[in-house]
Design a protein around this motif. Structure first.
Motif, short mmCIF file in Angstrom:
data_model
loop_
_atom_site.label_atom_id
_atom_site.label_comp_id
_atom_site.label_asym_id
_atom_site.label_seq_id
_atom_site.Cartn_x
_atom_site.Cartn_y
_atom_site.Cartn_z
N THR A 10 0.84 -1.18 0.00
CA THR A 10 0.00 0.00 0.00
C THR A 10 0.89 1.24 0.00
OG1 THR A 10 -1.87 1.09 1.12
CG2 THR A 10 -0.21 0.09 2.51
N GLY A 11 0.26 2.38 -0.13
CA GLY A 11 0.98 3.64 -0.22
C GLY A 11 0.22 4.60 -1.10
N PHE A 12 0.44 5.88 -0.89
CA PHE A 12 -0.33 6.89 -1.60
C PHE A 12 0.04 6.91 -3.09
CE2 PHE A 12 -2.10 11.20 -2.33
CZ PHE A 12 -3.32 11.03 -1.70
N LEU A 13 -0.79 7.58 -3.87
CA LEU A 13 -0.58 7.66 -5.32
C LEU A 13 0.84 8.12 -5.65
CD1 LEU A 13 -3.96 9.44 -6.14
CD2 LEU A 13 -3.41 7.06 -6.66
N GLY A 14 1.52 7.38 -6.53
CA GLY A 14 2.84 7.76 -6.99
C GLY A 14 3.98 7.40 -6.06
N ALA A 15 3.70 6.60 -5.03
CA ALA A 15 4.75 6.28 -4.06
C ALA A 15 5.74 5.25 -4.59
CB ALA A 15 4.13 5.77 -2.76
N GLY A 16 5.38 4.53 -5.65
CA GLY A 16 6.32 3.57 -6.23
C GLY A 16 5.94 2.12 -6.05
N LEU A 129 4.58 2.14 1.17
CA LEU A 129 5.57 2.97 0.51
C LEU A 129 5.23 4.44 0.72
CD1 LEU A 129 5.38 0.14 -1.17
CD2 LEU A 129 6.82 1.36 -2.79
N VAL A 130 6.26 5.24 0.97
CA VAL A 130 6.09 6.66 1.23
C VAL A 130 7.02 7.44 0.31
CG1 VAL A 130 6.30 8.50 2.94
CG2 VAL A 130 5.48 6.23 3.63
N ASP A 153 3.56 -2.69 8.70
CA ASP A 153 4.57 -3.46 9.44
C ASP A 153 5.98 -3.06 9.00
OD1 ASP A 153 2.88 -5.44 10.96
OD2 ASP A 153 2.19 -5.85 8.93
N ARG A 154 6.10 -2.59 7.78
CA ARG A 154 7.34 -2.07 7.22
C ARG A 154 7.00 -0.80 6.44
NH1 ARG A 154 9.17 -5.64 9.88
NH2 ARG A 154 10.61 -7.32 9.31
N VAL A 182 11.68 1.74 9.21
CA VAL A 182 11.68 2.47 7.93
C VAL A 182 12.95 2.11 7.16
CG1 VAL A 182 11.59 4.73 6.80
CG2 VAL A 182 10.39 4.36 8.99
N TYR A 183 12.78 1.77 5.87
CA TYR A 183 13.91 1.45 5.00
C TYR A 183 13.86 2.35 3.77
CZ TYR A 183 13.81 -2.82 7.81
OH TYR A 183 13.80 -3.70 8.85
N LYS A 184 15.00 2.87 3.40
CA LYS A 184 15.07 3.71 2.21
C LYS A 184 15.26 2.84 0.97
CE LYS A 184 16.91 7.69 4.73
NZ LYS A 184 17.98 8.71 4.82
N VAL A 185 14.47 3.13 -0.06
CA VAL A 185 14.46 2.30 -1.27
C VAL A 185 14.52 3.21 -2.49
CG1 VAL A 185 13.18 0.61 -2.61
CG2 VAL A 185 13.04 0.57 -0.12
N ILE A 186 15.40 2.88 -3.42
CA ILE A 186 15.50 3.64 -4.67
C ILE A 186 15.17 2.71 -5.83
CG2 ILE A 186 17.05 4.91 -6.20
CD1 ILE A 186 18.62 5.78 -3.73
N ASN A 187 14.18 3.11 -6.64
CA ASN A 187 13.75 2.35 -7.81
C ASN A 187 13.34 0.92 -7.46
OD1 ASN A 187 14.21 4.52 -9.58
ND2 ASN A 187 16.38 3.99 -9.75
N GLY A 188 12.73 0.74 -6.29
CA GLY A 188 12.20 -0.56 -5.91
C GLY A 188 13.23 -1.59 -5.54
N ASP A 189 14.50 -1.20 -5.46
CA ASP A 189 15.57 -2.16 -5.20
C ASP A 189 15.72 -2.36 -3.69
OD1 ASP A 189 17.71 -3.84 -5.33
OD2 ASP A 189 19.15 -2.35 -6.04
#
Length: 319
Positions: A10-16, A129-130, A153-154, A182-189
């Motif tokens: 889940t996550g708001f519109l455009g979160a990835g 996703l945020v 949960d994540r 909280v984990y930082k993620v770039i391009n879904g990786d």
């Protein structure tokens, strides 16, 4: 028969979310993953974006997977089981990608309210996703964006390469949900181990609660927030039950998720409990060890939580 493990994205519109899903489906993890996705539009555009690596992509027609009046999600889940049992498809895990405006609550409750689904599926965790670039504005304007974080949960913080300065946002996320790392993620990786086998809805050995960060925050703040209760004396199990029933009777709609580890009077084992709005469960865990800090710890995450009423309900138990 081993239940099918379910992950909700889940996550708001455009979160990835779609970018992350594409990464999951193309990663060499050795699992066969079925996907249920939902769209606002009539054309399922994500089929082409995601590709054909999913065992099955079932696009729900009404564009609202979270609609509590519709049985369409239940039907989709039952259809997957029938196809699996008949050998038409084969999969190890299910991922549900929610639309950006979806409330994860009704989706989550689906896995507790249908006996057949309870037997065939086990909810592993909610991944939210945020968007680091737009999150502050979204959280100010849309309570649903806060609710999506409250259920998590994540939490995956995306687009940090575009917006690297996110200390204030991280503090706000923790005020909303003190239990989700909280984990930082770039391009879904991201490491798949952080997404799967989360055990967010299992009564497990650990109740991990981060210490809230108390920093100055403007008064606009959040409709969704976390509340941590600790009790340093043992409590009667019947008193805990009465306190919870009283709170749920009046405030169930406000309490998105709650989880706790309880020190029960005259009981050598720890009691673990958790719930989503009106639905909750409890079970005894292992015995207390000599090196354990004996206390009860409860965390509530909800919308406009009646903080004083909750604190009073549990303060009377140890008075």
């Amino acid at each position: 028969m081993q239940p099918i493990s379910v992950t909700i994205l889940t996550g708001f519109l455009g979160a990835g979310k779609t970018t992350l899903l594409r990464h999951i489906l193309h990663e060499e993890h050795g699992q066969k993953i079925a996907v249920i996705e939902n769209e606002f539009g009539e054309v399922p555009i994500d089929d082409e974006i995601i590709g054909d690596r999913a065992t099955q992509i079932k696009t729900l027609s009404n564009g609202c997977i979270c609609c509590s009046r519709s049985s369409e999600l239940e039907d989709a889940l039952l259809d997957l089981c029938e196809n699996l049992d008949s050998g038409k498809i084969d999969f190890d895990r299910l991922v549900i990608e929610c639309t950006g405006m979806a409330d994860p609550g009704p989706i989550t409750q689906t896995f507790f309210s249908n006996e057949k689904l309870c037997e065939r599926y086990v909810l592993d965790g909610i991944i939210t996703l945020v968007d680091a670039v737009h999150a502050q504005q979204q959280l100010d304007q849309f309570t649903i964006a806060q609710a999506q974080i409250g259920y998590a949960d994540r939490i995956l913080l995306t687009k940090t390469d575009v917006e690297p300065d996110n200390e204030a946002l991280l503090a706000r996320l923790q005020r909303i949900n003190a239990k989700a790392p909280v984990y930082k993620v770039i391009n879904g990786d991201i490491d798949m181990n952080l997404l799967f086998n989360v055990g967010g809805f299992m009564l497990d050995d650990n109740v991990e609660i981060s210490k809230p960060l108390f920093r100055f925050a403007p008064k606009q703040q959040n409709d969704i927030q976390s509340l941590v209760i600790t009790m340093d004396k043992p409590v009667e199990i019947s008193a805990i039950s009465r306190a919870m029933e009283t709170l749920l009777l009046s405030y169930a709609d406000n309490m998105l998720r709650y989880k706790g580890l309880l020190w029960i009077k005259d009981e050598p084992r720890r009691l673990l409990f958790q719930g989503v709005q009106r639905l909750y469960s409890a079970d005894f865990d292992r015995e207390w060890r000599e090196d354990d800090v004996k206390q009860s710890v409860l965390i509530f995450i909800g919308m406009q939580l009646p903080e004083q009423e909750i604190r009073n309900a549990f303060a009377t138990l140890t008075a």
